[in-house]
Design a protein around this motif. Structure first.
Motif, PDB file in Angstrom:
ATOM      1  N   ILE A   1       0.616  -1.053  -0.115  1.00 12.99           N
ATOM      2  CA  ILE A   1       0.084   0.206   0.186  1.00 12.99           C
ATOM      3  C   ILE A   1       1.048   1.702  -0.480  1.00 12.99           C
ATOM      4  O   ILE A   1       1.980   1.362   0.508  1.00 12.99           O
ATOM      5  CB  ILE A   1      -0.710   0.045   1.344  1.00 12.99           C
ATOM      6  CG1 ILE A   1      -1.942  -1.429   1.500  1.00 12.99           C
ATOM      7  CG2 ILE A   1      -1.434   1.257   1.022  1.00 12.99           C
ATOM      8  CD1 ILE A   1      -2.340  -1.231   2.557  1.00 12.99           C
ATOM      9  N   ALA A   2       0.057   2.496  -1.259  1.00 14.56           N
ATOM     10  CA  ALA A   2       1.537   3.743  -0.833  1.00 14.56           C
ATOM     11  C   ALA A   2       0.429   4.822  -1.329  1.00 14.56           C
ATOM     12  O   ALA A   2      -0.394   4.449  -1.958  1.00 14.56           O
ATOM     13  CB  ALA A   2       2.583   3.246  -2.162  1.00 14.56           C
ATOM     14  N   SER A   3       0.706   5.773  -0.353  1.00  9.02           N
ATOM     15  CA  SER A   3       0.047   6.731  -0.425  1.00  9.02           C
ATOM     16  C   SER A   3       0.655   7.949   0.322  1.00  9.02           C
ATOM     17  O   SER A   3       1.503   7.970   1.056  1.00  9.02           O
ATOM     18  CB  SER A   3      -0.874   6.321   0.908  1.00  9.02           C
ATOM     19  OG  SER A   3      -2.073   7.804   1.366  1.00  9.02           O
ATOM     20  N   PRO A   4       0.514   9.169  -0.871  1.00  5.83           N
ATOM     21  CA  PRO A   4       0.638  10.540  -0.502  1.00  5.83           C
ATOM     22  C   PRO A   4       0.663  11.248   1.081  1.00  5.83           C
ATOM     23  O   PRO A   4      -0.381  10.502   1.603  1.00  5.83           O
ATOM     24  CB  PRO A   4      -0.342  11.209  -1.216  1.00  5.83           C
ATOM     25  CG  PRO A   4      -1.267  10.559  -1.863  1.00  5.83           C
ATOM     26  CD  PRO A   4      -0.601   9.191  -1.803  1.00  5.83           C
ATOM     27  N   GLY A   5       1.079  11.595   1.385  1.00  3.18           N
ATOM     28  CA  GLY A   5       0.454  12.188   2.486  1.00  3.18           C
ATOM     29  C   GLY A   5      -0.560  13.462   2.868  1.00  3.18           C
ATOM     30  O   GLY A   5       0.379  14.699   2.066  1.00  3.18           O
ATOM     31  N   TYR A   6      -1.361  13.372   2.805  1.00  2.00           N
ATOM     32  CA  TYR A   6      -2.384  14.432   3.285  1.00  2.00           C
ATOM     33  C   TYR A   6      -2.693  14.520   4.244  1.00  2.00           C
ATOM     34  O   TYR A   6      -3.148  14.736   5.134  1.00  2.00           O
ATOM     35  CB  TYR A   6      -3.294  13.751   1.594  1.00  2.00           C
ATOM     36  CG  TYR A   6      -2.922  13.627   0.665  1.00  2.00           C
ATOM     37  CD1 TYR A   6      -1.770  14.422   0.181  1.00  2.00           C
ATOM     38  CD2 TYR A   6      -4.693  13.531  -0.024  1.00  2.00           C
ATOM     39  CE1 TYR A   6      -1.402  13.745  -1.107  1.00  2.00           C
ATOM     40  CE2 TYR A   6      -4.013  13.510  -1.831  1.00  2.00           C
ATOM     41  CZ  TYR A   6      -3.190  14.053  -2.463  1.00  2.00           C
ATOM     42  OH  TYR A   6      -2.978  13.468  -3.349  1.00  2.00           O
ATOM     43  N   HIS A   7      -2.307  15.904   4.540  1.00  2.00           N
ATOM     44  CA  HIS A   7      -2.691  16.978   6.022  1.00  2.00           C
ATOM     45  C   HIS A   7      -2.469  16.002   6.900  1.00  2.00           C
ATOM     46  O   HIS A   7      -3.097  15.764   8.096  1.00  2.00           O
ATOM     47  CB  HIS A   7      -4.288  17.248   5.790  1.00  2.00           C
ATOM     48  CG  HIS A   7      -4.127  18.749   4.764  1.00  2.00           C
ATOM     49  ND1 HIS A   7      -3.830  19.298   4.651  1.00  2.00           N
ATOM     50  CD2 HIS A   7      -5.326  17.776   3.920  1.00  2.00           C
ATOM     51  CE1 HIS A   7      -4.571  20.027   3.594  1.00  2.00           C
ATOM     52  NE2 HIS A   7      -5.466  19.255   3.204  1.00  2.00           N
ATOM     53  N   GLY A   8      -1.202  14.926   7.005  1.00  3.77           N
ATOM     54  CA  GLY A   8      -0.936  14.540   8.212  1.00  3.77           C
ATOM     55  C   GLY A   8      -1.281  13.108   7.558  1.00  3.77           C
ATOM     56  O   GLY A   8      -0.943  12.096   9.144  1.00  3.77           O
ATOM     57  N   SER A   9      -1.740  12.848   7.379  1.00  4.15           N
ATOM     58  CA  SER A   9      -2.301  11.231   7.215  1.00  4.15           C
ATOM     59  C   SER A   9      -2.877  11.155   5.863  1.00  4.15           C
ATOM     60  O   SER A   9      -1.700  11.178   4.637  1.00  4.15           O
ATOM     61  CB  SER A   9      -3.758  10.758   7.873  1.00  4.15           C
ATOM     62  OG  SER A   9      -4.038   9.536   8.288  1.00  4.15           O
ATOM     63  N   ILE A  10      -3.307   9.389   5.176  1.00  2.00           N
ATOM     64  CA  ILE A  10      -3.221   8.663   4.396  1.00  2.00           C
ATOM     65  C   ILE A  10      -4.269   9.603   2.873  1.00  2.00           C
ATOM     66  O   ILE A  10      -4.943  10.163   3.783  1.00  2.00           O
ATOM     67  CB  ILE A  10      -3.531   7.682   4.272  1.00  2.00           C
ATOM     68  CG1 ILE A  10      -4.583   7.388   4.500  1.00  2.00           C
ATOM     69  CG2 ILE A  10      -2.932   6.923   5.281  1.00  2.00           C
ATOM     70  CD1 ILE A  10      -5.219   5.744   4.941  1.00  2.00           C
ATOM     71  N   SER A  11      -4.132   9.218   1.907  1.00  2.00           N
ATOM     72  CA  SER A  11      -4.807   9.887   1.234  1.00  2.00           C
ATOM     73  C   SER A  11      -6.497   9.414   0.964  1.00  2.00           C
ATOM     74  O   SER A  11      -6.814   8.854   1.165  1.00  2.00           O
ATOM     75  CB  SER A  11      -4.051  10.294  -0.122  1.00  2.00           C
ATOM     76  OG  SER A  11      -4.593   8.713  -0.759  1.00  2.00           O
TER      77      SER A  11
END
Length: 200
Positions: free
Chosen positions: A87-97
């Motif tokens: 699982i790969a996620s960008p960090g959006y506002h300190g958490s997963i997208s």
């Protein structure tokens, strides 16, 4: 069923499913995920990537929906047949997208599976990308918490990538060779642990 899904069904090698990316153009997150999946593929696994374009086709998860779309069914069936996930996620506002969280919410469909509920006993590699180190750390922590809640096993190593520093290219590489090796380690670890469990 898509042509890729049909090809995967005819291939009897164990499957590693990758989930991650962003809506729009192919992102750093998706490129990082592909490097990790390729490393798993080199270990004899078949791979299936659900990138940003795939996740964009998933409607917002409705637990009370009486029917699922073809895209939802394909995604859930792929995870059901997998021996490991990345699982790969960008960090959006300190958490997963939101799109990654929505895809993971859909795994509630597996809650009552008799052979393997959720991600029980499945190795799961984790990758976070963000414009800064703080967001990568909190995103990895969020992913670990979600995988634990889904009864999976986060692999010992997780890759935190500062995309303000590391740039990915269209050829499957990155500006920092150490980052490439970290991502390859993710794929190698899920491949190493996957034979210890049996897909449902």
């Amino acid at each position: 069923m898509s042509g890729q899904a049909e090809a995967l069904q005819s291939d009897q090698r164990p499957l590693v499913v990758g989930i991650g990316g962003t809506i729009g153009a192919i992102s750093s997150t998706e490129r990082a995920l592909r490097i990790a999946l390729d490393a798993a593929g080199e270990q004899g696994f078949r791979t299936r990537l659900f990138g940003g374009a795939d996740m964009a086709k998933l409607p917002l998860y409705d637990p009370k929906a009486s029917e699922r779309t073809a895209e939802e069914r394909e995604f859930v069936d792929a995870v059901r047949g997998a021996s490991a996930l990345i699982i790969a996620s960008p960090g959006y506002h300190g958490s997963i997208s939101g799109v990654v969280k929505n895809a993971l919410d859909l795994l509630e469909e597996t809650a009552r599976d008799p052979d393997r509920a959720y991600l029980a006993d499945m190795p799961v590699g984790l990758i976070a990308t963000a414009y800064g180190w703080q967001a990568t750390g909190s995103t990895i922590a969020a992913l670990r918490s979600i995988v634990h809640a889904l009864r999976g096993w986060p692999t010992p190593f997780a890759a935190a990538i500062n995309s303000a520093v590391t740039k990915f290219d269209d050829e499957g590489g990155a500006s920092d060779p150490a980052v490439v090796e970290q991502l390859r380690l993710i794929g190698q670890q899920v491949a190493r642990f996957a034979p210890l469990v049996k897909a449902g």
